[in-house]
Design a protein around this motif. Structure first.
Motif, PDB file in Angstrom:
ATOM      1  N   GLU A   1     -52.994 -26.995   9.440  1.00  0.00           N
ATOM      2  CA  GLU A   1     -54.131 -27.422   9.806  1.00  0.00           C
ATOM      3  C   GLU A   1     -54.387 -27.857  11.235  1.00  0.00           C
ATOM      4  O   GLU A   1     -55.247 -27.533  12.070  1.00  0.00           O
ATOM      5  CB  GLU A   1     -54.750 -28.800   8.808  1.00  0.00           C
ATOM      6  CG  GLU A   1     -54.970 -28.449   7.665  1.00  0.00           C
ATOM      7  CD  GLU A   1     -53.964 -28.320   6.500  1.00  0.00           C
ATOM      8  OE1 GLU A   1     -53.916 -27.984   5.214  1.00  0.00           O
ATOM      9  OE2 GLU A   1     -52.697 -28.577   7.344  1.00  0.00           O
ATOM     10  N   VAL A   2     -53.358 -28.478  11.520  1.00  0.00           N
ATOM     11  CA  VAL A   2     -53.410 -28.853  13.230  1.00  0.00           C
ATOM     12  C   VAL A   2     -53.357 -27.635  14.140  1.00  0.00           C
ATOM     13  O   VAL A   2     -53.897 -27.377  15.085  1.00  0.00           O
ATOM     14  CB  VAL A   2     -52.010 -29.614  13.347  1.00  0.00           C
ATOM     15  CG1 VAL A   2     -51.887 -29.974  15.074  1.00  0.00           C
ATOM     16  CG2 VAL A   2     -52.082 -30.914  12.653  1.00  0.00           C
ATOM     17  N   LEU A   3     -52.442 -26.553  13.618  1.00  0.00           N
ATOM     18  CA  LEU A   3     -52.446 -25.425  14.480  1.00  0.00           C
ATOM     19  C   LEU A   3     -53.738 -24.590  14.271  1.00  0.00           C
ATOM     20  O   LEU A   3     -54.417 -24.153  15.288  1.00  0.00           O
ATOM     21  CB  LEU A   3     -51.621 -24.533  14.013  1.00  0.00           C
ATOM     22  CG  LEU A   3     -51.471 -22.933  14.616  1.00  0.00           C
ATOM     23  CD1 LEU A   3     -50.850 -23.225  15.995  1.00  0.00           C
ATOM     24  CD2 LEU A   3     -50.515 -21.875  13.768  1.00  0.00           C
ATOM     25  N   ARG A   4     -54.473 -24.778  13.261  1.00  0.00           N
ATOM     26  CA  ARG A   4     -56.051 -23.945  13.216  1.00  0.00           C
ATOM     27  C   ARG A   4     -57.261 -24.852  13.978  1.00  0.00           C
ATOM     28  O   ARG A   4     -57.869 -24.023  14.551  1.00  0.00           O
ATOM     29  CB  ARG A   4     -56.335 -24.133  11.703  1.00  0.00           C
ATOM     30  CG  ARG A   4     -56.099 -23.088  10.726  1.00  0.00           C
ATOM     31  CD  ARG A   4     -56.767 -22.817   9.577  1.00  0.00           C
ATOM     32  NE  ARG A   4     -56.603 -23.930   8.628  1.00  0.00           N
ATOM     33  CZ  ARG A   4     -55.586 -23.751   7.909  1.00  0.00           C
ATOM     34  NH1 ARG A   4     -54.800 -22.828   7.719  1.00  0.00           N
ATOM     35  NH2 ARG A   4     -55.240 -24.929   7.171  1.00  0.00           N
ATOM     36  N   SER A   5     -56.912 -26.120  14.276  1.00  0.00           N
ATOM     37  CA  SER A   5     -57.675 -26.799  15.126  1.00  0.00           C
ATOM     38  C   SER A   5     -57.617 -26.593  16.468  1.00  0.00           C
ATOM     39  O   SER A   5     -58.391 -26.536  17.239  1.00  0.00           O
ATOM     40  CB  SER A   5     -57.432 -28.528  14.826  1.00  0.00           C
ATOM     41  OG  SER A   5     -58.400 -29.251  15.652  1.00  0.00           O
ATOM     42  N   ALA A   6     -55.898 -26.615  16.810  1.00  0.00           N
ATOM     43  CA  ALA A   6     -55.873 -25.892  18.355  1.00  0.00           C
ATOM     44  C   ALA A   6     -56.391 -24.564  18.397  1.00  0.00           C
ATOM     45  O   ALA A   6     -56.812 -24.567  19.584  1.00  0.00           O
ATOM     46  CB  ALA A   6     -54.284 -26.328  18.367  1.00  0.00           C
ATOM     47  N   GLN A   7     -56.244 -23.829  17.678  1.00  0.00           N
ATOM     48  CA  GLN A   7     -56.716 -22.307  17.744  1.00  0.00           C
ATOM     49  C   GLN A   7     -58.373 -22.348  18.044  1.00  0.00           C
ATOM     50  O   GLN A   7     -59.030 -21.631  18.990  1.00  0.00           O
ATOM     51  CB  GLN A   7     -56.538 -21.599  16.692  1.00  0.00           C
ATOM     52  CG  GLN A   7     -55.054 -21.155  16.511  1.00  0.00           C
ATOM     53  CD  GLN A   7     -54.686 -20.251  15.356  1.00  0.00           C
ATOM     54  OE1 GLN A   7     -55.171 -20.491  14.441  1.00  0.00           O
ATOM     55  NE2 GLN A   7     -53.569 -19.521  15.541  1.00  0.00           N
ATOM     56  N   GLY A   8     -58.924 -23.121  17.134  1.00  0.00           N
ATOM     57  CA  GLY A   8     -60.530 -23.492  17.335  1.00  0.00           C
ATOM     58  C   GLY A   8     -60.845 -23.897  18.730  1.00  0.00           C
ATOM     59  O   GLY A   8     -61.781 -23.462  19.415  1.00  0.00           O
ATOM     60  N   LEU A   9     -60.003 -24.898  19.239  1.00  0.00           N
ATOM     61  CA  LEU A   9     -60.509 -25.477  20.525  1.00  0.00           C
ATOM     62  C   LEU A   9     -60.020 -24.574  21.485  1.00  0.00           C
ATOM     63  O   LEU A   9     -61.221 -24.669  22.472  1.00  0.00           O
ATOM     64  CB  LEU A   9     -59.630 -26.737  20.688  1.00  0.00           C
ATOM     65  CG  LEU A   9     -59.961 -28.020  19.775  1.00  0.00           C
ATOM     66  CD1 LEU A   9     -58.866 -28.965  19.938  1.00  0.00           C
ATOM     67  CD2 LEU A   9     -61.223 -28.754  20.151  1.00  0.00           C
ATOM     68  N   ASP A  10     -59.103 -23.646  21.334  1.00  0.00           N
ATOM     69  CA  ASP A  10     -58.934 -22.693  22.415  1.00  0.00           C
ATOM     70  C   ASP A  10     -60.094 -21.773  22.403  1.00  0.00           C
ATOM     71  O   ASP A  10     -60.625 -21.109  23.504  1.00  0.00           O
ATOM     72  CB  ASP A  10     -57.667 -22.006  22.001  1.00  0.00           C
ATOM     73  CG  ASP A  10     -57.104 -20.968  23.311  1.00  0.00           C
ATOM     74  OD1 ASP A  10     -57.454 -21.307  24.464  1.00  0.00           O
ATOM     75  OD2 ASP A  10     -56.838 -19.959  22.830  1.00  0.00           O
ATOM     76  N   LEU A  11     -60.730 -21.378  21.058  1.00  0.00           N
ATOM     77  CA  LEU A  11     -61.642 -20.496  21.127  1.00  0.00           C
ATOM     78  C   LEU A  11     -62.886 -20.795  21.696  1.00  0.00           C
ATOM     79  O   LEU A  11     -63.492 -20.220  22.405  1.00  0.00           O
ATOM     80  CB  LEU A  11     -61.738 -19.923  19.695  1.00  0.00           C
ATOM     81  CG  LEU A  11     -63.064 -18.902  19.407  1.00  0.00           C
ATOM     82  CD1 LEU A  11     -62.998 -17.689  20.110  1.00  0.00           C
ATOM     83  CD2 LEU A  11     -63.233 -18.774  17.855  1.00  0.00           C
ATOM     84  N   LEU A  12     -63.201 -22.260  21.362  1.00  0.00           N
ATOM     85  CA  LEU A  12     -64.236 -22.818  22.055  1.00  0.00           C
ATOM     86  C   LEU A  12     -64.268 -22.792  23.613  1.00  0.00           C
ATOM     87  O   LEU A  12     -65.319 -22.674  24.036  1.00  0.00           O
ATOM     88  CB  LEU A  12     -64.381 -24.122  21.363  1.00  0.00           C
ATOM     89  CG  LEU A  12     -65.005 -24.381  20.129  1.00  0.00           C
ATOM     90  CD1 LEU A  12     -64.891 -25.663  19.151  1.00  0.00           C
ATOM     91  CD2 LEU A  12     -66.377 -23.916  19.686  1.00  0.00           C
TER      92      LEU A  12
END
Length: 398
Positions: free
Chosen positions: A253-264
């Protein structure tokens, strides 16, 4: 990937195509056959098949356009011994300008190598997954809804099926493979899987394509995204459409959150650049499609829902209160048990777009007790299809 490996991969694609053509039903005038034959004699593309591959235009201008209705009929003919296609209907959700509707499809199509070699769908017979027929199920789904923009994940047959067939239907496309695709660990694989984005150039002009290898905590990850900046030919308005596929499995979950922030962050950057280049008075609107591998309870979902980009999830409009996601977008049975989750989303700039309609989801009874994939549905994820239209520009907040 070394260049010689890429050429061997392309040659193998041609061999796979040749073998797959033997399965075309006798007596059918095959548009699919015609499009695939042309890929065998086509020279290797002058690009390396890696995360930087971004063709400006994949259309074969010498190719006669395929008739989508004929191709759909061919699919149905090949699949006539299988159960009927899942019947789904569009639910009207707004009152936008139907004359200028932009139909967008989001779909994790299930990589062939993973479906046959790694995913262990214990209730799905192996012959239901054979590529010779499953490719027709995939095409049938796309041709049934005729989207203007198609955002796909887990594409591992881009060069020998998706690109040539959809190019024959007039689509322009881009493909971004995962750098360490799990498909490559499967024997007799067809190359890496990745994200693919297709659009109708008669309706949209391509302004810019950005390929991303998503980062998390300053480190590059195995997940990717494509951002295409398009101009709508009918309205002259620019917008960005994105396809992505975030890290799977619980515990990440933490990695997905970081990936999402990078995409944003990248979406803000690209949208700002396009706004500057277009000398636009308003922010460039966004449509973001993806298999986020995250339930609405996860941080990555909340980050998108509360972003300063003003994004909302189109499929919430199926709920009575307009605030709740569907109960599932993927439903499968693996050795560990039944897995029913909402992981796929179509995000959009709610200040700039109206959602005119969304394709409803099949019922539990339609899906059946063995869940997905199945003889009549090719993926473990359901396709999401939305009709958008631009709001009156005078009403769009700056």
């Amino acid at each position: 990937m070394a260049l010689w490996v890429y050429y061997i991969y392309r040659l193998r694609c041609g061999d796979i195509i040749t073998r797959s053509l033997c399965h075309v039903t006798k007596g059918v005038t095959s548009s699919l056959h015609s499009a695939l034959v042309k890929t065998i004699s086509r020279p290797p593309l002058p690009h390396r098949c890696d995360s930087t591959y971004s063709p400006v235009n994949d259309l074969d201008l010498d190719q006669d356009p395929a008739d989508p209705l004929e191709l759909l009929q061919e699919c149905r003919e090949v699949l006539r011994k299988r159960p009927a296609q899942l019947q789904r209907a569009f639910v009207q959700t707004g009152h936008g300008d139907a004359r200028q509707t932009i139909r967008v499809m989001q779909w994790n199509v299930l990589a062939q190598a993973l479906g046959e070699g790694m995913d262990s769908f214990v209730q799905c017979p192996m012959d239901a997954l054979n590529w010779a027929e499953r490719k027709y199920l995939i095409l049938q789904e796309i041709l049934t809804y005729r989207p203007d923009i198609i955002c796909l994940q887990e594409v591992d047959h881009y060069f020998d099926m998706f690109q040539p067939i959809l190019a024959s239907l007039g689509y322009q496309s881009s493909f971004c493979p995962k750098p360490w695709s799990p498909c490559l660990d499967v024997e007799n694989n067809n190359g890496p899987d990745g994200c693919a984005l297709f659009f109708n150039p008669k309706r949209f002009q391509l302004l810019n394509t950005t390929h991303l290898r998503l980062s998390a905590m300053m480190l590059k990850t195995n997940q990717v995204a494509i951002i295409a900046a398009l101009r709508c030919q009918a309205t002259g308005r620019a917008f960005c459409v994105t396809v992505t596929h975030l890290k799977a499995r619980s515990g990440w979950e933490v990695l997905r959150s970081a990936q999402g922030l990078d995409l944003l962050r990248n979406l803000r950057s690209v949208a700002h650049r396009i706004k500057t280049e277009e000398k636009a008075d308003t922010n460039v609107p966004l449509i973001v499609c993806g298999d986020f591998n995250a339930e609405p309870s996860e941080d990555v979902y909340r980050n998108f829902a509360t972003s300063s980009l003003g994004l909302d999830s189109a499929y919430k409009l199926l709920s009575t209160d307009g605030k709740t996601e569907p109960p599932y977008t993927t439903w499968k049975i693996r050795p560990s048990g039944e897995s029913c989750h909402t992981l796929d989303y179509v995000w959009y700039s709610h200040r700039a777009f109206d959602v005119n309609a969304v394709l409803d989801l099949p019922t539990v009874e339609q899906i059946g007790p063995n869940r997905l994939p199945s003889y009549n549905y090719p993926s473990d994820h359901l396709s999401l299809v939305c009709d958008f239209s631009f709001k009156d520009p005078t009403l769009v907040s700056k």
